[in-house]
Design a protein around this motif. Sequence first.
Motif, PDB file in Angstrom:
ATOM      1  N   TYR A  36     -20.906 -20.051   3.475  1.00 37.62           N
ATOM      2  CA  TYR A  36     -21.522 -18.903   2.797  1.00 37.62           C
ATOM      3  C   TYR A  36     -22.970 -18.781   3.269  1.00 37.62           C
ATOM      4  O   TYR A  36     -23.744 -19.739   3.168  1.00 37.62           O
ATOM      5  N   TRP A  37     -23.322 -17.616   3.783  1.00 41.81           N
ATOM      6  CA  TRP A  37     -24.665 -17.336   4.280  1.00 41.81           C
ATOM      7  C   TRP A  37     -25.343 -16.383   3.301  1.00 41.81           C
ATOM      8  O   TRP A  37     -24.928 -15.232   3.157  1.00 41.81           O
ATOM      9  N   THR A  38     -26.391 -16.809   2.626  1.00 40.17           N
ATOM     10  CA  THR A  38     -27.115 -15.945   1.702  1.00 40.17           C
ATOM     11  C   THR A  38     -27.861 -14.878   2.497  1.00 40.17           C
ATOM     12  O   THR A  38     -28.525 -15.181   3.492  1.00 40.17           O
ATOM     13  N   ALA A  39     -27.763 -13.633   2.039  1.00 39.76           N
ATOM     14  CA  ALA A  39     -28.402 -12.505   2.716  1.00 39.76           C
ATOM     15  C   ALA A  39     -29.452 -11.884   1.803  1.00 39.76           C
ATOM     16  O   ALA A  39     -29.154 -11.517   0.670  1.00 39.76           O
ATOM     17  N   THR A  40     -30.671 -11.764   2.310  1.00 41.70           N
ATOM     18  CA  THR A  40     -31.758 -11.119   1.578  1.00 41.70           C
ATOM     19  C   THR A  40     -32.033  -9.773   2.221  1.00 41.70           C
ATOM     20  O   THR A  40     -32.336  -9.706   3.416  1.00 41.70           O
ATOM     21  N   THR A  41     -31.914  -8.712   1.429  1.00 46.28           N
ATOM     22  CA  THR A  41     -32.089  -7.352   1.949  1.00 46.28           C
ATOM     23  C   THR A  41     -33.328  -6.670   1.385  1.00 46.28           C
ATOM     24  O   THR A  41     -33.550  -5.496   1.645  1.00 46.28           O
ATOM     25  N   THR A  42     -34.106  -7.393   0.596  1.00 45.56           N
ATOM     26  CA  THR A  42     -35.254  -6.791  -0.072  1.00 45.56           C
ATOM     27  C   THR A  42     -36.439  -7.745  -0.052  1.00 45.56           C
ATOM     28  O   THR A  42     -36.273  -8.952   0.025  1.00 45.56           O
ATOM     29  N   ASP A  43     -37.619  -7.174  -0.124  1.00 46.04           N
ATOM     30  CA  ASP A  43     -38.820  -8.006  -0.213  1.00 46.04           C
ATOM     31  C   ASP A  43     -39.244  -8.202  -1.665  1.00 46.04           C
ATOM     32  O   ASP A  43     -40.313  -8.727  -1.935  1.00 46.04           O
ATOM     33  N   GLY A  44     -38.426  -7.741  -2.595  1.00 45.81           N
ATOM     34  CA  GLY A  44     -38.702  -7.911  -4.018  1.00 45.81           C
ATOM     35  C   GLY A  44     -39.448  -6.756  -4.645  1.00 45.81           C
ATOM     36  O   GLY A  44     -39.635  -6.711  -5.849  1.00 45.81           O
ATOM     37  N   GLU A  45     -39.879  -5.790  -3.833  1.00 38.68           N
ATOM     38  CA  GLU A  45     -40.649  -4.669  -4.363  1.00 38.68           C
ATOM     39  C   GLU A  45     -39.840  -3.380  -4.448  1.00 38.68           C
ATOM     40  O   GLU A  45     -40.349  -2.363  -4.895  1.00 38.68           O
ATOM     41  N   ASP A  46     -38.583  -3.411  -4.013  1.00 45.09           N
ATOM     42  CA  ASP A  46     -37.768  -2.207  -4.111  1.00 45.09           C
ATOM     43  C   ASP A  46     -36.515  -2.506  -4.920  1.00 45.09           C
ATOM     44  O   ASP A  46     -36.386  -3.579  -5.483  1.00 45.09           O
ATOM     45  N   ILE A  49     -30.370  -4.669  -3.339  1.00 39.84           N
ATOM     46  CA  ILE A  49     -29.641  -5.813  -3.876  1.00 39.84           C
ATOM     47  C   ILE A  49     -29.487  -6.857  -2.784  1.00 39.84           C
ATOM     48  O   ILE A  49     -29.534  -6.542  -1.598  1.00 39.84           O
ATOM     49  N   ASN A  50     -29.325  -8.087  -3.177  1.00 38.20           N
ATOM     50  CA  ASN A  50     -29.080  -9.184  -2.254  1.00 38.20           C
ATOM     51  C   ASN A  50     -27.676  -9.692  -2.468  1.00 38.20           C
ATOM     52  O   ASN A  50     -27.018  -9.364  -3.454  1.00 38.20           O
ATOM     53  N   GLY A  51     -27.190 -10.485  -1.551  1.00 41.61           N
ATOM     54  CA  GLY A  51     -25.844 -11.010  -1.677  1.00 41.61           C
ATOM     55  C   GLY A  51     -25.594 -12.053  -0.633  1.00 41.61           C
ATOM     56  O   GLY A  51     -26.451 -12.890  -0.378  1.00 41.61           O
ATOM     57  N   GLY A  52     -24.428 -12.002   0.004  1.00 43.31           N
ATOM     58  CA  GLY A  52     -24.116 -12.988   1.015  1.00 43.31           C
ATOM     59  C   GLY A  52     -22.920 -12.607   1.847  1.00 43.31           C
ATOM     60  O   GLY A  52     -22.228 -11.633   1.586  1.00 43.31           O
ATOM     61  N   ILE A  53     -22.700 -13.408   2.881  1.00 46.12           N
ATOM     62  CA  ILE A  53     -21.570 -13.257   3.788  1.00 46.12           C
ATOM     63  C   ILE A  53     -20.796 -14.562   3.718  1.00 46.12           C
ATOM     64  O   ILE A  53     -21.375 -15.644   3.825  1.00 46.12           O
ATOM     65  N   ALA A  54     -19.492 -14.443   3.532  1.00 44.60           N
ATOM     66  CA  ALA A  54     -18.670 -15.644   3.361  1.00 44.60           C
ATOM     67  C   ALA A  54     -17.464 -15.613   4.278  1.00 44.60           C
ATOM     68  O   ALA A  54     -16.979 -14.544   4.654  1.00 44.60           O
ATOM     69  N   LYS A  55     -16.977 -16.785   4.640  1.00 42.82           N
ATOM     70  CA  LYS A  55     -15.709 -16.864   5.342  1.00 42.82           C
ATOM     71  C   LYS A  55     -14.625 -16.590   4.314  1.00 42.82           C
ATOM     72  O   LYS A  55     -14.468 -17.317   3.344  1.00 42.82           O
ATOM     73  N   GLY A  56     -13.920 -15.489   4.490  1.00 43.81           N
ATOM     74  CA  GLY A  56     -12.917 -15.082   3.516  1.00 43.81           C
ATOM     75  C   GLY A  56     -11.677 -15.949   3.547  1.00 43.81           C
ATOM     76  O   GLY A  56     -11.287 -16.452   4.599  1.00 43.81           O
TER      77      GLY A  56
END
Length: 117
Positions: A36-46, A49-56
């Motif tokens: 599972y790779w955690t994905a950050t899509t924001t710098d916290g000011e907007d 949403i954040n999430g992740g990529i996983a081996k299904g």
Amino acid sequence: MGKVVGFELSSQEPEKAVNFYRNVFGWKIAEPQWDYWTATTTDGEDKSINGGIAKGPQDFPHGTRIQIEVEVIDDAIEHAVENGATIVREKMEFEEFYLAYLNDPTGIGFGLIQNKK
């Protein structure tokens, strides 16, 4: 009312998906833990949403389509295709936004959305 607070993209080729989202959208992807790779899509000011990529798992090898807001949808589509995406549905125009559906190089479907200013 429930609201979306994250996402998980499942793929049988998670490293390929990690490289795609990092290269196309500039996401910050952490080193994997338990496939599972955690994905950050924001710098916290907007309001991103954040999430992740996983081996299904085998019974759900890939899935979850999300909407990704972009500044210029035509540029984003072009850049995504240059990085291996395929277009599922060309850009559509709605009253308040443009929307297109694509599949990343691993087969994960996602939407691109550009709000009209």
